[in-house]
Design a protein around this motif. Structure first.
Motif, mmCIF file in Angstrom:
data_model
loop_
_atom_site.group_PDB
_atom_site.id
_atom_site.type_symbol
_atom_site.label_atom_id
_atom_site.label_comp_id
_atom_site.label_asym_id
_atom_site.label_seq_id
_atom_site.Cartn_x
_atom_site.Cartn_y
_atom_site.Cartn_z
ATOM 1 N N LEU A 194 -28.034 30.056 14.480
ATOM 2 C CA LEU A 194 -27.089 30.814 13.666
ATOM 3 C C LEU A 194 -27.842 31.592 12.608
ATOM 4 O O LEU A 194 -28.815 31.102 12.030
ATOM 5 N N ALA A 195 -27.372 32.818 12.348
ATOM 6 C CA ALA A 195 -28.020 33.676 11.354
ATOM 7 C C ALA A 195 -26.961 34.496 10.637
ATOM 8 O O ALA A 195 -25.800 34.555 11.059
ATOM 9 N N VAL A 196 -27.375 35.115 9.544
ATOM 10 C CA VAL A 196 -26.494 35.975 8.747
ATOM 11 C C VAL A 196 -27.128 37.349 8.628
ATOM 12 O O VAL A 196 -28.340 37.473 8.388
ATOM 13 N N ALA A 197 -26.323 38.400 8.784
ATOM 14 C CA ALA A 197 -26.732 39.778 8.510
ATOM 15 C C ALA A 197 -25.680 40.367 7.579
ATOM 16 O O ALA A 197 -24.522 40.538 7.976
ATOM 17 N N THR A 198 -26.061 40.659 6.342
ATOM 18 C CA THR A 198 -25.069 40.999 5.328
ATOM 19 C C THR A 198 -25.513 42.154 4.440
ATOM 20 O O THR A 198 -26.709 42.367 4.230
ATOM 21 N N GLY A 199 -24.527 42.861 3.917
ATOM 22 C CA GLY A 199 -24.790 43.899 2.940
ATOM 23 C C GLY A 199 -25.049 43.356 1.552
ATOM 24 O O GLY A 199 -25.344 44.125 0.634
ATOM 25 N N LYS A 200 -24.939 42.041 1.366
ATOM 26 C CA LYS A 200 -25.248 41.437 0.075
ATOM 27 C C LYS A 200 -26.750 41.528 -0.201
ATOM 28 O O LYS A 200 -27.551 41.715 0.713
ATOM 29 N N SER A 201 -27.112 41.371 -1.455
ATOM 30 C CA SER A 201 -28.527 41.251 -1.801
ATOM 31 C C SER A 201 -29.018 39.859 -1.423
ATOM 32 O O SER A 201 -28.229 38.942 -1.186
ATOM 33 N N ARG A 202 -30.344 39.696 -1.400
ATOM 34 C CA ARG A 202 -30.900 38.365 -1.124
ATOM 35 C C ARG A 202 -30.451 37.368 -2.189
ATOM 36 O O ARG A 202 -30.038 36.247 -1.856
ATOM 37 N N ARG A 217 -27.193 32.697 -3.442
ATOM 38 C CA ARG A 217 -26.252 32.047 -4.354
ATOM 39 C C ARG A 217 -25.032 31.536 -3.593
ATOM 40 O O ARG A 217 -24.578 30.409 -3.807
ATOM 41 N N MET A 218 -24.516 32.349 -2.675
ATOM 42 C CA MET A 218 -23.339 31.933 -1.902
ATOM 43 C C MET A 218 -23.667 30.793 -0.940
ATOM 44 O O MET A 218 -22.866 29.875 -0.748
ATOM 45 N N LEU A 219 -24.850 30.832 -0.325
ATOM 46 C CA LEU A 219 -25.248 29.750 0.581
ATOM 47 C C LEU A 219 -25.341 28.425 -0.171
ATOM 48 O O LEU A 219 -24.947 27.373 0.340
ATOM 49 N N ALA A 220 -25.843 28.496 -1.404
ATOM 50 C CA ALA A 220 -25.955 27.274 -2.210
ATOM 51 C C ALA A 220 -24.585 26.795 -2.675
ATOM 52 O O ALA A 220 -24.276 25.588 -2.599
ATOM 53 N N GLN A 221 -23.738 27.703 -3.135
ATOM 54 C CA GLN A 221 -22.424 27.321 -3.655
ATOM 55 C C GLN A 221 -21.539 26.715 -2.577
ATOM 56 O O GLN A 221 -20.797 25.763 -2.823
ATOM 57 N N THR A 222 -21.612 27.269 -1.370
ATOM 58 C CA THR A 222 -20.741 26.810 -0.285
ATOM 59 C C THR A 222 -21.333 25.639 0.497
ATOM 60 O O THR A 222 -20.608 24.960 1.232
ATOM 61 N N GLY A 223 -22.642 25.433 0.397
ATOM 62 C CA GLY A 223 -23.293 24.402 1.192
ATOM 63 C C GLY A 223 -23.525 24.820 2.632
ATOM 64 O O GLY A 223 -23.917 23.989 3.468
ATOM 65 N N LEU A 224 -23.333 26.104 2.950
ATOM 66 C CA LEU A 224 -23.494 26.558 4.333
ATOM 67 C C LEU A 224 -24.940 26.855 4.707
ATOM 68 O O LEU A 224 -25.240 27.112 5.873
ATOM 69 N N ARG A 243 -27.348 25.096 5.276
ATOM 70 C CA ARG A 243 -27.926 24.195 6.282
ATOM 71 C C ARG A 243 -27.669 24.655 7.707
ATOM 72 O O ARG A 243 -28.328 24.189 8.646
ATOM 73 N N PHE A 244 -26.723 25.559 7.891
ATOM 74 C CA PHE A 244 -26.394 25.994 9.252
ATOM 75 C C PHE A 244 -27.265 27.135 9.758
ATOM 76 O O PHE A 244 -27.385 27.334 10.964
ATOM 77 N N PHE A 245 -27.845 27.913 8.854
ATOM 78 C CA PHE A 245 -28.467 29.175 9.252
ATOM 79 C C PHE A 245 -29.992 29.084 9.252
ATOM 80 O O PHE A 245 -30.601 28.757 8.244
ATOM 81 N N SER A 246 -30.569 29.414 10.388
ATOM 82 C CA SER A 246 -32.029 29.374 10.503
ATOM 83 C C SER A 246 -32.668 30.611 9.891
ATOM 84 O O SER A 246 -33.806 30.554 9.411
ATOM 85 N N HIS A 247 -31.958 31.735 9.902
ATOM 86 C CA HIS A 247 -32.501 32.992 9.391
ATOM 87 C C HIS A 247 -31.381 33.839 8.812
ATOM 88 O O HIS A 247 -30.199 33.658 9.153
ATOM 89 N N SER A 248 -31.757 34.798 7.983
ATOM 90 C CA SER A 248 -30.785 35.758 7.455
ATOM 91 C C SER A 248 -31.504 37.030 7.045
ATOM 92 O O SER A 248 -32.706 37.015 6.753
ATOM 93 N N ARG A 249 -30.760 38.120 7.032
ATOM 94 C CA ARG A 249 -31.271 39.398 6.554
ATOM 95 C C ARG A 249 -30.214 40.029 5.645
ATOM 96 O O ARG A 249 -29.013 39.970 5.940
#
Length: 221
Positions: A113-121, A126-133, A135-141
């Motif tokens: 699982l990965a994330v591709a988002t218009g958000k900044s790093r 911050r959102m990954l930490a707040q939500t606890g998600l 742990r699911f994502f191996s990579h993100s851009r």
């Protein structure tokens, strides 16, 4: 209702957009975009105009909303957007119902699982930490690590780092930007109808499917 699919999935990688796909944040983004325009006494963009830029990098979104203002004003708009978003940082934004169950199920099937988002790093972390998600994502851009959607750069980078072929990968998102990016990169595209763009708009990109709640994705994996 059952959303079960075959245990042998054709997909080894599923990439998710964040805002409007996993997190119910579209309303706040629209508010912040409109608030920044008020701050600089500019014409307030319509809700639809705001929806159409969600997923772009902030600089690209501001340029699309206000193409006739100079670079100094565009930089000021970005600063005001960040201000308004930051001042509400302590107000939690909800995940869409079923998101955590969906990610758990996909992870248990050994799908990366990965994330591709218009958000900044910084914003995504911050959102990954707040939500606890996280742990699911191996990579993100994010938008500060790749060219802005709908350019396929984010997905091409994720394919490169995972070593998974495009034909075995899927992009899930709520906007035309996400689905166009997937089409350009050769990934299967699935739209979600509960975010920035509705079903009819998403269908214009000829996705594999348009789903109406997160768990419906399991029927298409």
């Amino acid at each position: 209702m059952s959303y079960a699919s075959n245990s042998q999935s054709a997909y080894q990688l599923v990439v998710f957009d964040w805002d409007g796909t996993l997190m119910d944040s579209i309303g706040r983004i629209i508010d912040c975009l409109r608030d920044m325009s008020h701050d600089l006494d500019l014409e307030t963009p319509s809700e639809q105009a705001c929806r159409d830029v969600i997923g772009l990098s902030l600089s690209t979104a501001v340029n699309q909303l206000f193409p006739r203002v100079g670079s100094t004003t565009q930089e000021a708009l970005q600063m005001r957007y960040r201000h308004h978003f930051a001042r509400r940082a302590d107000e939690p934004l909800p995940l869409f119902a079923g998101v955590e169950q969906l990610l758990t199920e996909l992870q248990q099937r050994d799908i990366q699982l990965a994330v591709a988002t218009g958000k900044s790093r910084a914003g995504l972390d911050r959102m990954l930490a707040q939500t606890g998600l996280g742990r699911f994502f191996s990579h993100s851009r994010t938008a500060d690590e790749a060219q802005s959607k709908p350019h396929p750069d984010m997905l091409q980078q994720l394919l490169g780092v995972t070593g998974i072929a495009a034909k075995h990968s899927m992009m899930v998102g709520d906007s035309l930007l996400d689905l166009s990016m997937a089409n350009s990169a050769g990934l299967a595209a699935v739209g979600v109808s509960y975010g920035a763009h509705g079903e009819q708009k998403l269908l214009s990109c000829q996705p594999k499917a348009v789903i109406h709640q997160p768990l419906e994705l399991l029927a298409h994996i």
